[in-house]
Write an enzyme that holds these catalytic residues in place. Structure first.
Site, PDB file in Angstrom:
ATOM      1  N   CYS A  45       0.417   2.515  -5.049  1.00 25.16           N
ATOM      2  CA  CYS A  45       0.632   3.503  -3.993  1.00 25.16           C
ATOM      3  C   CYS A  45       1.984   4.144  -4.229  1.00 25.16           C
ATOM      4  O   CYS A  45       2.657   3.832  -5.207  1.00 25.16           O
ATOM      5  CB  CYS A  45       0.541   2.853  -2.620  1.00 25.16           C
ATOM      6  SG  CYS A  45       1.919   1.790  -2.270  1.00 25.16           S
ATOM      7  N   ASP A  96      11.627  -1.743   4.319  1.00 25.87           N
ATOM      8  CA  ASP A  96      11.005  -0.740   5.199  1.00 25.87           C
ATOM      9  C   ASP A  96      12.040   0.065   5.986  1.00 25.87           C
ATOM     10  O   ASP A  96      11.670   0.987   6.723  1.00 25.87           O
ATOM     11  CB  ASP A  96      10.021  -1.414   6.175  1.00 25.87           C
ATOM     12  CG  ASP A  96       8.800  -1.958   5.461  1.00 25.87           C
ATOM     13  OD1 ASP A  96       8.572  -1.569   4.303  1.00 25.87           O
ATOM     14  OD2 ASP A  96       8.085  -2.787   6.054  1.00 25.87           O
ATOM     15  N   ARG A 103       0.524   6.555  10.642  1.00 20.65           N
ATOM     16  CA  ARG A 103      -0.045   5.247  10.278  1.00 20.65           C
ATOM     17  C   ARG A 103       0.771   4.134  10.923  1.00 20.65           C
ATOM     18  O   ARG A 103       0.238   3.070  11.225  1.00 20.65           O
ATOM     19  CB  ARG A 103      -0.026   5.069   8.751  1.00 20.65           C
ATOM     20  CG  ARG A 103      -1.066   5.903   8.024  1.00 20.65           C
ATOM     21  CD  ARG A 103      -1.114   5.515   6.561  1.00 20.65           C
ATOM     22  NE  ARG A 103      -0.866   4.092   6.453  1.00 20.65           N
ATOM     23  CZ  ARG A 103      -0.056   3.509   5.578  1.00 20.65           C
ATOM     24  NH1 ARG A 103       0.584   4.229   4.698  1.00 20.65           N
ATOM     25  NH2 ARG A 103       0.112   2.219   5.573  1.00 20.65           N
ATOM     26  N   ARG A 137       2.273  -2.523  -6.716  1.00 21.48           N
ATOM     27  CA  ARG A 137       1.679  -3.404  -5.707  1.00 21.48           C
ATOM     28  C   ARG A 137       0.448  -4.186  -6.187  1.00 21.48           C
ATOM     29  O   ARG A 137      -0.666  -4.013  -5.679  1.00 21.48           O
ATOM     30  CB  ARG A 137       1.373  -2.618  -4.434  1.00 21.48           C
ATOM     31  CG  ARG A 137       2.636  -1.958  -3.892  1.00 21.48           C
ATOM     32  CD  ARG A 137       2.436  -1.319  -2.564  1.00 21.48           C
ATOM     33  NE  ARG A 137       2.533  -2.260  -1.472  1.00 21.48           N
ATOM     34  CZ  ARG A 137       2.372  -1.916  -0.193  1.00 21.48           C
ATOM     35  NH1 ARG A 137       2.079  -0.690   0.132  1.00 21.48           N
ATOM     36  NH2 ARG A 137       2.491  -2.812   0.750  1.00 21.48           N
ATOM     37  N   ARG A 156      -3.743  -0.137   2.318  1.00 22.92           N
ATOM     38  CA  ARG A 156      -3.549  -1.193   1.354  1.00 22.92           C
ATOM     39  C   ARG A 156      -3.499  -2.575   2.006  1.00 22.92           C
ATOM     40  O   ARG A 156      -3.933  -3.569   1.433  1.00 22.92           O
ATOM     41  CB  ARG A 156      -2.260  -0.913   0.577  1.00 22.92           C
ATOM     42  CG  ARG A 156      -2.249  -1.622  -0.722  1.00 22.92           C
ATOM     43  CD  ARG A 156      -0.921  -1.740  -1.334  1.00 22.92           C
ATOM     44  NE  ARG A 156      -1.058  -2.630  -2.475  1.00 22.92           N
ATOM     45  CZ  ARG A 156      -1.122  -3.929  -2.377  1.00 22.92           C
ATOM     46  NH1 ARG A 156      -1.067  -4.511  -1.206  1.00 22.92           N
ATOM     47  NH2 ARG A 156      -1.270  -4.677  -3.456  1.00 22.92           N
ATOM     48  N   LYS A 179       3.350  -2.990  13.844  1.00 25.67           N
ATOM     49  CA  LYS A 179       2.236  -2.680  12.927  1.00 25.67           C
ATOM     50  C   LYS A 179       1.968  -3.847  11.974  1.00 25.67           C
ATOM     51  O   LYS A 179       0.834  -4.261  11.796  1.00 25.67           O
ATOM     52  CB  LYS A 179       2.572  -1.429  12.111  1.00 25.67           C
ATOM     53  CG  LYS A 179       1.628  -1.192  10.950  1.00 25.67           C
ATOM     54  CD  LYS A 179       1.993   0.013  10.122  1.00 25.67           C
ATOM     55  CE  LYS A 179       2.946  -0.248   8.976  1.00 25.67           C
ATOM     56  NZ  LYS A 179       2.370  -0.824   7.762  1.00 25.67           N
ATOM     57  N   ASN A 180       3.041  -4.372  11.369  1.00 23.66           N
ATOM     58  CA  ASN A 180       2.823  -5.386  10.329  1.00 23.66           C
ATOM     59  C   ASN A 180       2.522  -6.765  10.904  1.00 23.66           C
ATOM     60  O   ASN A 180       2.284  -7.718  10.160  1.00 23.66           O
ATOM     61  CB  ASN A 180       4.009  -5.419   9.359  1.00 23.66           C
ATOM     62  CG  ASN A 180       4.009  -4.181   8.469  1.00 23.66           C
ATOM     63  OD1 ASN A 180       3.016  -3.457   8.406  1.00 23.66           O
ATOM     64  ND2 ASN A 180       5.132  -3.915   7.802  1.00 23.66           N
ATOM     65  N   ILE A 203      12.756  -4.694  -3.741  1.00 23.83           N
ATOM     66  CA  ILE A 203      11.397  -5.168  -3.424  1.00 23.83           C
ATOM     67  C   ILE A 203      10.330  -4.353  -4.146  1.00 23.83           C
ATOM     68  O   ILE A 203       9.458  -4.920  -4.817  1.00 23.83           O
ATOM     69  CB  ILE A 203      11.132  -5.133  -1.894  1.00 23.83           C
ATOM     70  CG1 ILE A 203      12.254  -5.853  -1.130  1.00 23.83           C
ATOM     71  CG2 ILE A 203       9.768  -5.749  -1.569  1.00 23.83           C
ATOM     72  CD1 ILE A 203      12.386  -7.333  -1.381  1.00 23.83           C
TER      73      ILE A 203
HETATM   74  N1  EPU Z   1       3.813  -8.595  -5.423  1.00 21.91           N
HETATM   75  C1  EPU Z   1       3.251  -8.932  -6.637  1.00 21.91           C
HETATM   76  N2  EPU Z   1       2.021  -9.516  -6.618  1.00 21.91           N
HETATM   77  C2  EPU Z   1       1.337  -9.758  -5.468  1.00 21.91           C
HETATM   78  C3  EPU Z   1       1.931  -9.415  -4.236  1.00 21.91           C
HETATM   79  C4  EPU Z   1       3.183  -8.823  -4.246  1.00 21.91           C
HETATM   80  O1  EPU Z   1       3.817  -8.730  -7.696  1.00 21.91           O
HETATM   81  O2  EPU Z   1       0.229 -10.305  -5.537  1.00 21.91           O
HETATM   82  C5  EPU Z   1       5.143  -7.964  -5.415  1.00 21.91           C
HETATM   83  C6  EPU Z   1       5.070  -6.516  -4.881  1.00 21.91           C
HETATM   84  O3  EPU Z   1       4.672  -5.623  -5.879  1.00 21.91           O
HETATM   85  C7  EPU Z   1       6.474  -6.297  -4.379  1.00 21.91           C
HETATM   86  C8  EPU Z   1       6.873  -7.691  -3.872  1.00 21.91           C
HETATM   87  O4  EPU Z   1       5.969  -8.614  -4.468  1.00 21.91           O
HETATM   88  O5  EPU Z   1       7.286  -5.937  -5.449  1.00 21.91           O
HETATM   89  C9  EPU Z   1       6.844  -7.862  -2.374  1.00 21.91           C
HETATM   90  O6  EPU Z   1       5.646  -7.376  -1.832  1.00 21.91           O
HETATM   91  P1  EPU Z   1       4.942  -8.046  -0.574  1.00 21.91           P
HETATM   92  O7  EPU Z   1       3.688  -8.694  -1.045  1.00 21.91           O
HETATM   93  O8  EPU Z   1       5.902  -8.867   0.212  1.00 21.91           O
HETATM   94  O9  EPU Z   1       4.552  -6.754   0.272  1.00 21.91           O
HETATM   95  P2  EPU Z   1       3.236  -6.584   1.106  1.00 21.91           P
HETATM   96  O10 EPU Z   1       2.869  -7.885   1.702  1.00 21.91           O
HETATM   97  O11 EPU Z   1       2.217  -5.861   0.301  1.00 21.91           O
HETATM   98  C10 EPU Z   1       4.382  -6.092   3.417  1.00 21.91           C
HETATM   99  C11 EPU Z   1       4.395  -4.962   4.416  1.00 21.91           C
HETATM  100  C12 EPU Z   1       5.124  -3.776   3.808  1.00 21.91           C
HETATM  101  C13 EPU Z   1       6.547  -4.232   3.474  1.00 21.91           C
HETATM  102  C14 EPU Z   1       6.512  -5.459   2.530  1.00 21.91           C
HETATM  103  C15 EPU Z   1       7.879  -6.040   2.231  1.00 21.91           C
HETATM  104  C16 EPU Z   1       2.396  -5.353   5.706  1.00 21.91           C
HETATM  105  C17 EPU Z   1       1.032  -4.928   6.087  1.00 21.91           C
HETATM  106  N3  EPU Z   1       3.019  -4.623   4.755  1.00 21.91           N
HETATM  107  O12 EPU Z   1       3.712  -5.595   2.260  1.00 21.91           O
HETATM  108  O13 EPU Z   1       5.157  -2.768   4.803  1.00 21.91           O
HETATM  109  O14 EPU Z   1       7.243  -3.197   2.852  1.00 21.91           O
HETATM  110  O15 EPU Z   1       5.703  -6.496   3.123  1.00 21.91           O
HETATM  111  O16 EPU Z   1       8.518  -6.404   3.405  1.00 21.91           O
HETATM  112  O17 EPU Z   1       2.902  -6.318   6.258  1.00 21.91           O
HETATM  113  C18 EPU Z   1       5.479  -0.578   5.599  1.00 21.91           C
HETATM  114  O18 EPU Z   1       5.310  -1.031   6.749  1.00 21.91           O
HETATM  115  O19 EPU Z   1       5.884   0.597   5.387  1.00 21.91           O
HETATM  116  C19 EPU Z   1       5.195  -1.434   4.455  1.00 21.91           C
HETATM  117  C20 EPU Z   1       5.030  -0.956   3.213  1.00 21.91           C
END
Ligand code: EPU
Length: 423
Positions: A122, A310, A402, A127, A98, A22-23, A332
C-alpha cells in the site's frame, strides 16, 4: 470524488471529543466472530473502515446492527455471529482495507478454516504478512498460498511458545484470536504492546477467554472451548487525539480534546511540550495552549510506547511551521513519506532520504491543491492547510474518512474554515 477545502490562518479554540479508536474496533469486530452470542461494541466511530468491516462480517453470515445510545448519544454496534455460512472473505472487501487480515485469526479460531486474498502493498510500504502466516503455522495450521489466495486450515490448533521477529500489531492480534481455542497455552514473546492490544485482550477476556500480559512483551493465552457474549466500549482514538493537538499547536490555538487516556499519548505530548506548546493533562482530557514560538524537534517512530508512526506525517506538518531544522526518522514502514512531496507543493523545505526526512521549518506555507495518498498523510495535509496562507484543497478525502470521524465538523466546531466539496 469529494475533497476538503481549507482556508488557513484561523486560530483554533474550543473542545473536541475524540471518537472510539479505529485500530481497536476493527480487530474487536473481527474477534466478535469467535462467539455465537451477541456482542455489543460501544463508542463505535462512524468510519468508512468500520462500514467495510461490517460488510465483511455480514458477508460471512453474521448480523450487524448500528444503534445510538439514548443516554450518551454515542453509536454502538450489535453483532450476532451465530450463523456463519462461509470461511471466505470476498476479495473486493479484503482489497478495500488491509487490516481485514485480522479476520484470519478469528475465522481460523472459530471455523478451523479461512480463505483470504493476499493483501497487496500500500502507499505506506510493502506490508508483508509472513509473521501472521508463520504464527498460524506454529500453532499447527496448514497454509496454502496459490493464485493470489491464502488458505489456512486446521483440525485443532495447539498452543505453543513463539517469538515474533518484530512486535507487529495485527500479527499479535491475529495470534491472540487464533490461540483462544487452541489446546493448551500459547505464549507470544516480543508481542506488540499498543493500547489496542490491551483493549482486544479485555474484549476477549470479557467473553470468557483467558489471556494475560497484553501491554507487556509476553502474552499468555490459555485455550478455552467456548466464548460467550460481551458488552464492551472501545478505547478512545489516541491518533485522532494527537492529530487535533497538533492542529492546536500549528494554529497557536487553545484546544481541549476530551475522551482521552493521557498515558496512551505520552510520547506525543512529550514532543509537543519540547516544541514549546503548553499542555494541561487531566484525567480524561488534554488541553494545548501556545507557549513559546514553535521550535523544531526531532521525531523517531518506534513501536509503542515510542512515538507512533501514525503520527509521523502530522509531526512533519508541524515541523514545517516550527523554528529550526527537524529530523524525522521513520522506523516502522519503508515508504511513509509521500506527504513530504505534497507539503513541498505548499512551500515546505524538506529533504527526503530512505528512512530520514530533514525539515527546515520556519518559512511560510501557502495553500495549494494537494493529494492525500493515505489516511495519515491526508490528515497531515489538512493540518498544514490550517496553518497555511490562503486556500488548500486536500483531494480526495476518501482516505481521511477511513479513519477520522467527521473531521471537518470537529475542526469547524473549534473555528477552522474547512468544507467538504463533492466532485
Ligand atoms: N511486518 C512484516 N511482516 C508481517 C507483518 C508486519 O514484515 O507479517 C512489518 C511491516 O511491514 C512493518 C512492521 O512490521 O514494517 C510493523 O507493522 P505492523 O504489523 O505492526 O502494522 P500493522 O499491524 O499492519 C497496525 C495499524 C497501522 C499502524 C501499525 C503500526 C491497524 C489496523 N493498523 O498495522 O495503522 O501504522 O500497526 O503501529 O491496527 C493507520 O491507522 O493509519 C495505520 C496504518
Amino acid at each position: 470524488m469529494a475533497s476538503f477545502v481549507i482556508r488557513g490562518g484561523r486560530v483554533l479554540q474550543g473542545e473536541i471529543r475524540a471518537s472510539g479508536a479505529k485500530n481497536s474496533i476493527l480487530p474487536i469486530m473481527a474477534a466478535s466472530l469467535l462467539t455465537r452470542r451477541e456482542c455489543i461494541i460501544r463508542d463505535t466511530p462512524d468510519l468508512r473502515d468500520v462500514g467495510t468491516m461490517s460488510r465483511i462480517l455480514t458477508s460471512v453470515g453474521a448480523k450487524v446492527w448500528v444503534g445510538t445510545d439514548a443516554a450518551s448519544g454515542q453509536r454502538y454496534l450489535r453483532i450476532l455471529p451465530d450463523g456463519l455460512n462461509t470461511y471466505e472473505i470476498p476479495a473486493e472487501l479484503m482489497a478495500e482495507m488491509r487490516s481485514s487480515i485480522v479476520l484470519m485469526g478469528a475465522l481460523l479460531g472459530r471455523l478451523g478454516k479461512v480463505r483470504v486474498c493476499r493483501p497487496g502493498g500500500c502507499s505506506i510500504g510493502t506490508r508483508p504478512i509472513n509473521f501472521h502466516l508463520r504464527g498460524f503455522e506454529m500453532l499447527g495450521a496448514r497454509i496454502r498460498a496459490e493464485h493470489g489466495y491464502i488458505d489456512a486450515e486446521t483440525t485443532g490448533l495447539i498452543g505453543r511458545e513463539m517469538h515474533l521477529d518484530f512486535p507487529s500489531v495485527t500479527t499479535t492480534e491475529n495470534l491472540m484470536m487464533a490461540a483462544v481455542f487452541a489446546e493448551g497455552t500459547t505464549v507470544i514473546k516480543n508481542a506488540a504492546k499498543e493500547p489496542e492490544i490491551v483493549d482486544l485482550q479485555n474484549f476477549l477476556n470479557a467473553m470468557g477467554a483467558r489471556i494475560v500480559g497484553a501491554g507487556l512483551d509476553t502474552i499468555r493465552i490459555v485455550g478455552t472451548r467456548t466464548l460467550g457474549g460481551v458488552d464492551h466500549a472501545v478505547i478512545p482514538d489516541r491518533i485522532e487525539v494527537g492529530t487535533y493537538l497538533v492542529a492546536g499547536a500549528i494554529t497557536g490555538g487553545d484546544v481541549t480534546v476530551q475522551n482521552v487516556v493521557p498515558e496512551h499519548l505520552e510520547a506525543v505530548t512529550a514532543k509537543l511540550g519540547e516544541a514549546g506548546a503548553v499542555l494541561d493533562v487531566g484525567r480524561d482530557h488534554i488541553r494545548i495552549r501556545p507557549g513559546t514560538r514553535l521550535r523544531a524537534v526531532d521525531f523517531k517512530t518506534l513501536p509503542y510506547p515510542g512515538f507512533p508512526t501514525d503520527m509521523q506525517p502530522q509531526a512533519m506538518a508541524m515541523a514545517c511551521f516550527a523554528h529550526g531544522t527537524s529530523l524525522i526518522t521513520e522506523n516502522i514502514f519503508d515508504q511513509r513519506f509521500a506527504h513530504a512531496d505534497e507539503l513541498m507543493r505548499m512551500g515546505a523545505s524538506i529533504e527526503v532520504g530512505n528512512r530520514l526526512a530533514v525539515v527546515r521549518g520556519g518559512g511560510r506555507l501557502t495553500g495549494a491543491r494537494v493529494k492525500a495518498t493515505d489516511l495519515r498523510a491526508g490528515a497531515a495535509l489538512v493540518l498544514a492547510g490550517l496553518g497555511a496562507e490562503g486556500t488548500t484543497v486536500v483531494d480526495p478525502c476518501y482516505h481521511i474518512e477511513r479513519g477520522y470521524e467527521r473531521m471537518e465538523e470537529k475542526l469547524r466546531a473549534v473555528g477552522a474554515s474547512i468544507t467538504k466539496v463533492n466532485g
